[in-house]
Design an enzyme around this catalytic site. Structure first.
Site, short mmCIF file in Angstrom:
data_model
loop_
_atom_site.label_atom_id
_atom_site.label_comp_id
_atom_site.label_asym_id
_atom_site.label_seq_id
_atom_site.Cartn_x
_atom_site.Cartn_y
_atom_site.Cartn_z
N ASP A 12 0.83 -1.21 0.00
CA ASP A 12 0.00 0.00 0.00
C ASP A 12 0.86 1.26 0.00
O ASP A 12 1.98 1.26 0.52
CB ASP A 12 -0.92 -0.03 1.24
N ASN A 60 -11.03 -2.47 -5.32
CA ASN A 60 -10.25 -1.49 -6.09
C ASN A 60 -10.85 -1.17 -7.47
O ASN A 60 -10.47 -0.18 -8.10
CB ASN A 60 -8.79 -1.94 -6.25
N TRP A 61 -11.84 -1.96 -7.91
CA TRP A 61 -12.53 -1.64 -9.18
C TRP A 61 -13.26 -0.32 -9.07
O TRP A 61 -13.62 0.28 -10.07
CB TRP A 61 -13.53 -2.74 -9.54
C1 IPE Z 1 -5.61 -2.59 -0.06
O1 IPE Z 1 -5.24 -1.26 -0.20
C2 IPE Z 1 -5.47 -3.28 -1.37
C3 IPE Z 1 -4.12 -3.36 -1.92
C4 IPE Z 1 -3.02 -2.93 -1.37
C5 IPE Z 1 -4.05 -3.99 -3.17
P1 IPE Z 1 -6.32 -0.11 -0.38
O2 IPE Z 1 -5.55 1.16 -0.50
O3 IPE Z 1 -7.26 -0.44 -1.46
O4 IPE Z 1 -7.11 -0.18 1.01
P2 IPE Z 1 -7.93 0.91 1.79
O5 IPE Z 1 -8.95 1.47 0.86
O6 IPE Z 1 -6.97 1.95 2.25
O7 IPE Z 1 -8.52 0.16 2.95
C1 IPE Z 2 -1.64 0.29 -3.31
O1 IPE Z 2 -1.42 1.64 -3.33
C2 IPE Z 2 -1.87 -0.30 -4.68
C3 IPE Z 2 -3.27 -0.65 -4.95
C4 IPE Z 2 -4.25 -0.60 -4.09
C5 IPE Z 2 -3.57 -1.12 -6.28
P1 IPE Z 2 -2.61 2.67 -3.31
O2 IPE Z 2 -3.00 2.97 -4.71
O3 IPE Z 2 -3.70 2.23 -2.44
O4 IPE Z 2 -1.90 3.96 -2.71
P2 IPE Z 2 -2.47 4.94 -1.62
O5 IPE Z 2 -2.95 4.12 -0.47
O6 IPE Z 2 -3.58 5.67 -2.27
O7 IPE Z 2 -1.31 5.82 -1.28
MG MG Z 3 -4.10 2.46 -0.47
#
Ligand code: IPE
Ligand code: IPE
Ligand code: MG
Length: 237
Positions: A12, A60-61
């Site tokens: 993340d 994430n979609w």
């Molecule tokens: C969790 O991270 C999913 C991945 C790292 C792939 P997110 O960034 O989507 O999670 P939330 O929304 O902060 O809980």
């Molecule tokens: C994790 O990084 C990757 C995915 C969830 C695909 P993020 O895209 O969630 O990055 P932040 O949390 O917004 O910084």
């Molecule tokens: Mg994130």
């Protein structure tokens, strides 16, 4: 304590890493994909047997279409380099809602899985469109179908039978869950499997997570006392 056999990582912080530099979020995902390669090489060198990576959650979609598209293209590029996994004899598997991906990606995932299925030393699991609740519901549905058709008796359903119907049935449960970026939650990752995993949260953003940060996390794990509800040897005295 000994090394964790299976490490699961919530990668993340890509978006914040990019934002800090005045770059689009997608730039963070690109660097994050490089971090992934580096960490996998290092984890193998350290003797870790299984590494599961949360790369895209079932939630994430919901992100803007442009970001989702960039992520899909990154997976595509990553999978095109699949030969490397075969050459290095790394077993690769995928967990998550595979049916949601484009046909070419699905095909690449299936091919890589079958090409590497017999490799034994190092196993990489990519969680793509993965959500633990969905996985648990799927297992329940499969068991209900079997019960309805008389293939299994409700009394025979125990933790082991249930676990055998999860998408993670073919791997050991994670010993250690790492989440980067300072967020301290599981975000629907391996909920059943992590029941007794040691959790580790670091403020380091995923693109900055390096070998040193990995070793630091390992050291923390090795100083943990896993009791599983019982007493450790130290406590018994
Ligand atoms: C969790 O991270 C999913 C991945 C790292 C792939 P997110 O960034 O989507 O999670 P939330 O929304 O902060 O809980
Ligand atoms: C994790 O990084 C990757 C995915 C969830 C695909 P993020 O895209 O969630 O990055 P932040 O949390 O917004 O910084
Ligand atoms: Mg994130």
């Amino acid at each position: 304590m000994s090394l964790p056999k299976h490490i699961a990582i919530i990668m993340d912080g890509n978006g914040r890493w990019a934002k800090k530099r005045g770059l689009p979020r997608t730039a963070g995902h690109k660097v994050g994909a490089e971090t992934l390669k580096k960490i996998l090489t290092h984890a193998r060198k350290k003797g870790i047997e299984v590494v599961t990576l949360y790369a895209f959650s079932s939630e994430n979609w919901k992100r803007p279409q442009e970001e989702v598209q960039t992520l899909m293209n990154l997976f595509r590029t990553y999978l095109k380099e699949a030969r490397e996994f075969v050459e290095k004899e790394i077993r690769v598997s995928f967990i998550g809602e595979r049916e949601k991906f484009d046909a070419d990606l699905k095909e690449q995932m299936n091919r890589l899985e079958s090409q590497t299925a017999d490799f034994k030393g190092f196993h990489v699991v990519l969680a793509l469109s993965y959500g633990a609740r969905n996985d648990i519901v799927n297992a329940a549905r499969q068991l209900a179908t079997k019960a309805a058709s008389g293939q299994i008796k409700p009394d025979e359903i125990d933790e082991a039978t249930f676990a055998a119907h999860l998408s993670t049935a073919h791997m050991p449960v994670p010993d250690f869950v790492i989440r980067t970026s300072g967020e301290e939650r599981l975000s629907n990752f391996l909920l059943w499997e992590s029941a007794y995993a040691e959790l580790y949260f670091t403020p380091v953003l995923w693109p900055d997570f390096d070998e040193e940060a990995f070793d630091k996390a390992l050291k923390v794990y090795q100083n943990r006392d896993r009791r599983y509800g019982g007493l450790s040897n130290k406590q018994k005295v």
